[in-house]
Design a protein around this motif. Structure first.
Motif, short mmCIF file in Angstrom:
data_model
loop_
_atom_site.label_atom_id
_atom_site.label_comp_id
_atom_site.label_asym_id
_atom_site.label_seq_id
_atom_site.Cartn_x
_atom_site.Cartn_y
_atom_site.Cartn_z
N ASN A 13 10.17 27.61 1.50
CA ASN A 13 8.97 26.86 1.90
C ASN A 13 8.15 27.67 2.89
O ASN A 13 6.92 27.73 2.80
CB ASN A 13 9.36 25.53 2.55
CG ASN A 13 9.62 24.46 1.51
OD1 ASN A 13 9.35 24.67 0.33
ND2 ASN A 13 10.13 23.32 1.94
N LYS A 66 6.40 30.28 1.15
CA LYS A 66 5.37 29.73 0.27
C LYS A 66 4.10 29.36 1.04
O LYS A 66 3.00 29.57 0.57
CB LYS A 66 5.96 28.49 -0.42
CG LYS A 66 5.15 27.97 -1.57
CD LYS A 66 5.99 27.07 -2.45
CE LYS A 66 6.29 25.73 -1.77
NZ LYS A 66 7.07 24.84 -2.61
N ASP A 91 7.07 29.23 10.64
CA ASP A 91 6.15 30.12 9.91
C ASP A 91 4.78 30.06 10.56
O ASP A 91 4.56 29.35 11.54
CB ASP A 91 6.09 29.72 8.43
CG ASP A 91 5.64 28.29 8.23
OD1 ASP A 91 4.63 27.92 8.87
OD2 ASP A 91 6.28 27.54 7.45
N SER A 101 2.70 17.07 -0.23
CA SER A 101 1.38 16.78 0.35
C SER A 101 0.31 17.18 -0.67
O SER A 101 0.57 18.00 -1.56
CB SER A 101 1.21 17.56 1.65
OG SER A 101 1.13 18.94 1.34
N SER A 136 8.85 21.07 -6.53
CA SER A 136 9.17 19.79 -7.15
C SER A 136 9.10 18.64 -6.16
O SER A 136 9.16 17.49 -6.54
CB SER A 136 10.59 19.86 -7.71
OG SER A 136 11.48 20.10 -6.65
N LEU A 164 13.01 19.63 0.46
CA LEU A 164 13.36 19.13 1.79
C LEU A 164 14.32 17.94 1.71
O LEU A 164 15.11 17.72 2.62
CB LEU A 164 12.09 18.73 2.56
CG LEU A 164 11.24 19.92 3.03
CD1 LEU A 164 10.00 19.44 3.77
CD2 LEU A 164 12.03 20.86 3.92
P1 ADP Z 1 7.96 21.34 -2.45
O1 ADP Z 1 8.00 22.49 -1.54
O2 ADP Z 1 8.63 21.58 -3.73
O3 ADP Z 1 6.64 20.68 -2.57
P2 ADP Z 1 9.60 20.18 -0.44
O4 ADP Z 1 10.42 19.00 -0.43
O5 ADP Z 1 10.24 21.49 -0.16
O6 ADP Z 1 8.88 20.20 -1.82
O7 ADP Z 1 8.45 19.95 0.58
C1 ADP Z 1 7.77 18.73 0.62
C2 ADP Z 1 6.42 18.87 1.27
O8 ADP Z 1 6.59 19.24 2.62
C3 ADP Z 1 5.61 19.96 0.68
O9 ADP Z 1 4.89 19.49 -0.44
C4 ADP Z 1 4.68 20.28 1.82
O10 ADP Z 1 3.63 19.36 1.87
C5 ADP Z 1 5.51 20.07 3.05
N1 ADP Z 1 6.10 21.34 3.54
C6 ADP Z 1 7.35 21.80 3.35
N2 ADP Z 1 7.54 22.98 3.99
C7 ADP Z 1 6.37 23.26 4.58
C8 ADP Z 1 5.92 24.37 5.40
N3 ADP Z 1 6.74 25.39 5.72
N4 ADP Z 1 4.64 24.34 5.84
C9 ADP Z 1 3.83 23.31 5.54
N5 ADP Z 1 4.18 22.25 4.78
C10 ADP Z 1 5.43 22.24 4.30
#
Ligand code: ADP
Length: 466
Positions: free
Chosen positions: A369, A372, A398, A418, A427, A431
């Protein structure tokens, strides 16, 4: 849920015949029988001893009194002390060393034997014995030179009294045992009724799979047991609801990539059909790339779902885990797909009992994440340090856009993404998997803001340094 009750073996059937109720009843009856027997024997022995003692004392005292009064009375057989008249209700005689009675006064002659003659002869001062032949207690005391006073009392009345006593004791004891058995049955029945209710309720749960709580009455041990059982049912029902939700969510989420995959495949097939105008090379390669991406997405989604379904996995696969090794393995994997994003790593030793592959997967999700959402060429900070309260903090920070305040409470939900993140691959399960792994290890995961404004994920895990 349907649980087949186990087969009842012959040994168990024999055990059932001695149900708890019957055992409680028998125990009560046995205890009372033991107590009654002990008390009865003690009472009998005490009364018997004291009756015989009384009889002996009576004989001794009256013989003693008779010997003390030396005034003489007349009788057809000769003169005898007047005090002997007081003995007329018991057998008495004055005998010489040959056993011949002197001054024949007693109506019933006491038995005279060796011991009494020995007293008359002056060999013994006194003798006391039970004469078996006549069942009498015989006391001889020296009277004058060559004479002994022999007094005797039949044991018959005493034996009759003791016989009556033993009969009363047996009857009262028997009645006590019967009463105890009845009381034991009543107490066992009343006491075990809640157990029976609980048993019926658990059998109903096993038979019907209905996980509704069992009604609790009172606040005794059984009520506590029912409460624990209800908590177990609660946990089971929650877990079942979560699994059901997971399957429903998974079905829903799988439908989107499958539909677009299907559309793309249909396009490709239609283009190959005879007479169709066909696809330009550019369109075909675009569709191919799409299909590959959708297949990747499906593969990841299925992998994530399998990981999430592990929620109820037994803790049997828990082992000693060095967290630094786990983080480093995850870093190795994350670096391969990190492009030009770099990692700034500072790890202090920490160990715990856990599932290393689940933890590695969780850390990898955080790192993926971070990569990404990080701008190209930026640095992701990864730190592991003891918190000083028996847990360690694993931080991944990050320099991306960070998590919106409105999103923060929901990002750990399954399938939540989000709106900005929807354009990126993922997916929405990453998290959720991290949170599940943290909770399975007795830890937690939080999101915050990194000093540079990016996202800061902190995973707290119990364990010990080194
Ligand atoms: P995915 O990454 O597959 O969308 P996750 O469950 O990993 O699903 O993350 C859920 C949501 O949390 C993401 O869609 C994003 O909105 C937010 N998120 C996760 N990690 C980060 C990050 N490092 N920086 C910003 N937003 C994040």
């Amino acid at each position: 849920m349907s649980v087949t009750p186990p087969e009842v073996t012959p040994a168990e059937r024999a055990g059932l015949r001695f149900s708890l109720r019957r055992r409680v009843t028998m125990l009560a009856a046995l205890c009372v029988a033991g107590a009654v027997a002990l008390v009865s024997v003690a009472a009998f022995v005490t009364v018997q001893t004291s009756l015989y003692q009384q009889l002996d004392d009576n004989l001794s005292q009256r013989a003693g009194n008779a010997l003390d009064d030396r005034s003489m009375a007349r009788s057809p057989g000769g003169n005898f002390p007047t005090a002997f008249l007081a003995l007329s209700d018991i057998q008495f005689a004055l005998i010489d060393a040959n056993g011949t009675s002197y001054g024949d006064v007693g109506q019933y002659k006491p038995p005279v034997g060796q011991q009494e003659r020995a007293v008359a002869a002056g060999v013994d001062g006194r003798s006391l014995r039970t004469d078996q032949a006549t069942d009498t207690r015989v006391l001889a005391m020296r009277y004058d030179r060559g004479l002994a006073l022999v007094v005797a009392q039949p044991l018959g009345p005493t034996r009759t009294a003791l016989g009556k006593l033993s009969l009363v004791l047996v009857l009262v004891g028997g009645a006590g045992i019967i009463f105890a058995t009845l009381a034991g049955t009543a107490v066992a029945r009343a006491g075990l009724r809640p157990v029976q209710h609980l048993t019926q309720a658990t059998e109903r749960v096993a038979r019907t799979g209905d996980l509704r709580p069992i009604p609790v009455s009172g606040d005794d041990e059984l009520a506590r047991l029912t409460h624990s059982f209800n908590s177990m049912l609660d946990a089971l029902s929650e877990s079942r609801a979560r699994q059901r939700q997971l399957v429903a969510d998974a079905g829903h989420e799988l439908r989107t990539p499958l539909t677009s995959l299907r559309t793309n495949m249909e396009l490709l097939l239609a283009a190959q059909a005879p007479g169709s105008p066909g696809l330009s090379e550019e369109d075909r390669s675009e569709i191919n790339t799409d299909v590959r991406a959708q297949l990747d997405e499906l593969t990841q989604l299925i992998g994530d779902l399998v990981e999430l379904a592990k929620e109820d996995a037994p803790r049997a696969e828990f082992e000693h885990v060095e967290l630094v090794d786990v983080v480093e393995r995850a870093l190795d994997r994350a670096r391969r797909r990190a492009g030009d994003v770099r990692f700034d790593v500072a790890l202090q030793p920490w160990s715990l009992i856990g599932d290393s592959s689940a933890l590695e997967r969780a850390v990898l999700n955080l790192l993926d994440n971070a990569v990404k959402f990080s701008p190209a060429g930026s640095v992701v900070r990864v730190g592991l340090r003891p918190a000083g309260d028996g847990s360690a903090l694993l931080e991944v920070a990050d320099s991306g856009p960070g998590v919106e305040e409105a999103d923060a409470p929901r990002i750990f939900d399954r399938f939540y993404r989000s709106s900005e993140a929807r354009t990126l691959p993922g997916s929405g399960l990453g998290l959720a998997i991290v949170q599940q792994a943290a909770q399975r290890h007795g830890g937690a995961i939080y999101v915050g803001t990194a000093p540079g404004g990016g996202a800061l994920f902190t995973m707290r895990l119990p364990g010990r340094p080194g």
